[in-house]
Design a protein around this motif. Sequence first.
Motif, PDB file in Angstrom:
ATOM      1  N   THR A   4       0.820  -1.214   0.000  1.00 58.55           N
ATOM      2  CA  THR A   4       0.000   0.000   0.000  1.00 58.55           C
ATOM      3  C   THR A   4       0.849   1.256   0.000  1.00 58.55           C
ATOM      4  O   THR A   4       1.840   1.350   0.728  1.00 58.55           O
ATOM      5  CB  THR A   4      -0.920   0.015   1.246  1.00 58.55           C
ATOM      6  OG1 THR A   4      -1.761  -1.148   1.223  1.00 58.55           O
ATOM      7  CG2 THR A   4      -1.792   1.257   1.271  1.00 58.55           C
ATOM      8  N   TRP A   6       0.616   5.469   0.611  1.00 53.94           N
ATOM      9  CA  TRP A   6      -0.189   6.578   1.108  1.00 53.94           C
ATOM     10  C   TRP A   6       0.214   7.825   0.330  1.00 53.94           C
ATOM     11  O   TRP A   6       1.411   8.090   0.162  1.00 53.94           O
ATOM     12  CB  TRP A   6       0.062   6.827   2.595  1.00 53.94           C
ATOM     13  CG  TRP A   6      -0.469   5.761   3.505  1.00 53.94           C
ATOM     14  CD1 TRP A   6      -1.029   4.566   3.143  1.00 53.94           C
ATOM     15  CD2 TRP A   6      -0.453   5.777   4.937  1.00 53.94           C
ATOM     16  NE1 TRP A   6      -1.371   3.847   4.260  1.00 53.94           N
ATOM     17  CE2 TRP A   6      -1.029   4.561   5.378  1.00 53.94           C
ATOM     18  CE3 TRP A   6      -0.002   6.697   5.881  1.00 53.94           C
ATOM     19  CZ2 TRP A   6      -1.163   4.256   6.739  1.00 53.94           C
ATOM     20  CZ3 TRP A   6      -0.136   6.400   7.232  1.00 53.94           C
ATOM     21  CH2 TRP A   6      -0.714   5.192   7.660  1.00 53.94           C
ATOM     22  N   MET A  75      -4.291   6.860  11.439  1.00 56.38           N
ATOM     23  CA  MET A  75      -4.157   5.630  10.663  1.00 56.38           C
ATOM     24  C   MET A  75      -3.150   4.697  11.324  1.00 56.38           C
ATOM     25  O   MET A  75      -3.388   3.492  11.498  1.00 56.38           O
ATOM     26  CB  MET A  75      -3.699   5.950   9.242  1.00 56.38           C
ATOM     27  CG  MET A  75      -4.684   6.708   8.389  1.00 56.38           C
ATOM     28  SD  MET A  75      -5.779   5.629   7.466  1.00 56.38           S
ATOM     29  CE  MET A  75      -4.660   4.987   6.223  1.00 56.38           C
ATOM     30  N   ARG A  76      -2.008   5.260  11.698  1.00 54.62           N
ATOM     31  CA  ARG A  76      -0.956   4.441  12.309  1.00 54.62           C
ATOM     32  C   ARG A  76      -1.370   3.929  13.679  1.00 54.62           C
ATOM     33  O   ARG A  76      -1.026   2.802  14.057  1.00 54.62           O
ATOM     34  CB  ARG A  76       0.347   5.238  12.376  1.00 54.62           C
ATOM     35  CG  ARG A  76       0.929   5.489  10.992  1.00 54.62           C
ATOM     36  CD  ARG A  76       2.314   6.083  11.027  1.00 54.62           C
ATOM     37  NE  ARG A  76       2.339   7.465  11.477  1.00 54.62           N
ATOM     38  CZ  ARG A  76       3.375   8.266  11.338  1.00 54.62           C
ATOM     39  NH1 ARG A  76       4.469   7.817  10.767  1.00 54.62           N
ATOM     40  NH2 ARG A  76       3.334   9.528  11.766  1.00 54.62           N
ATOM     41  N   GLU A  80      -2.203   0.686  10.846  1.00 52.76           N
ATOM     42  CA  GLU A  80      -1.910   0.787   9.418  1.00 52.76           C
ATOM     43  C   GLU A  80      -0.506   1.365   9.199  1.00 52.76           C
ATOM     44  O   GLU A  80      -0.060   2.220   9.963  1.00 52.76           O
ATOM     45  CB  GLU A  80      -2.938   1.695   8.735  1.00 52.76           C
ATOM     46  CG  GLU A  80      -4.374   1.230   8.857  1.00 52.76           C
ATOM     47  CD  GLU A  80      -4.680   0.024   7.983  1.00 52.76           C
ATOM     48  OE1 GLU A  80      -4.210  -0.010   6.833  1.00 52.76           O
ATOM     49  OE2 GLU A  80      -5.386  -0.883   8.463  1.00 52.76           O
TER      50      GLU A  80
END
Length: 298
Positions: A4, A6, A75-76, A80
Motif C-alpha cells: 500500500t 499513502w 491511521m498508524r 496501518e
Amino acid sequence: MTKTAWVFPGQGSQAIGMGADLYSLAAAQAKFQQAEQILGWSVPEICQNLDDKVSRTLYTQPCLYVIESILADLMRDRGEQPDLVAGHSLGEYVALYVAGVFDFESGLRLVKRRAELMDAASEGVMAALLGFDREQLEQQIAQTPDVVLANDNNAGQVVISGSIEAVDAILANVKAKRAVKLNVSGAFHSPLMAGAAAEFQEVLDQVEFRAARVPVLSNVDPTPATDAEVLKDRLNRQMTGSVRWREISLQMPEAGIERVVEVGPGKVLTGIIKRTCPTLALVNVSTLSELPTPAPVA
C-alpha cells in the motif's frame, strides 16, 4: 499482505470546514495546540471561517499539513502502515513526516515559511489545461520563453506556470477542452520562484533530515528514495521544479503497489491516479468515519 502507498494532496484540495470532526479528539487537540504556538493562529478557526480564509496560500498549506498529519497519525494508531509514500506539492511535506524524515514541528516550521514566501510571490500566473494534445503543448512550451509544465498530473490534465504573457500565448495556441487560470498569487513550480526558493533554502538548511523508514517518491524525481540527503536535495528543488505526478503514479505498480490510500481532504489524487493506473485499488481517508477499523489487540 497488500502493498500500500499513502499519498497526500496539496493546495486545491482544501475546503471550508475540513477537519471539523477531528477537533474533539484529544490527540488531535494536542497537535492543533502545538500548531497554534508555531503559527500564531488557529487551524480550526481558519478552516471554519466562512470567508474562505483557508484558500489563501498563507493559511492553506499549514492547514493541510496539520490535518493530513493528524489523519496519518490516526491511521498508524489503528495499526496501518504504508509501504511507500508520496505527496503532491505541499503534500510531500506530510509524506516526509510520515516516513520519519523529520518530526511534526520541524515539518510545520518549513511549511509555515514556504507558505509565507509563496503567498508573497506576485510574479506570473498558473493555468490548468484538460483534454489537450500533449505533443502540441510540449512544442509550444519549448518555443515559448518563461513558461514551464508545472504539474504533470496525468495524460489529460496539466498545469502550466510562467509569466502572464507566456501563459496567455500557450492558452491561445493550444486547443484544450478546458483551460482556466488558477487563483494563486504567483507562478509556483517554475523558475520565477527562484528568489523565494533561495530564501526558503536558508530555513531548510537548518533542519536535520533522517533516513526515511519507507521509500518516498518525490515531486521532482519520482523514483523511490530513503537517503536523507537525497530527499533534502529533492525538496530543495521542489519550489522551482515540476510536480511529476503522472510519473509518480506509474512508479507505484513498478514498486509492487496494489492499493493507494489518499490521506487528506477531497479525492483529488485518487481521481488523477485512476486515469493513469486503473488497476490500482483506490481508497480515501478524509474524515474520521473513513478511518480503518482498529486492528484487534492480540
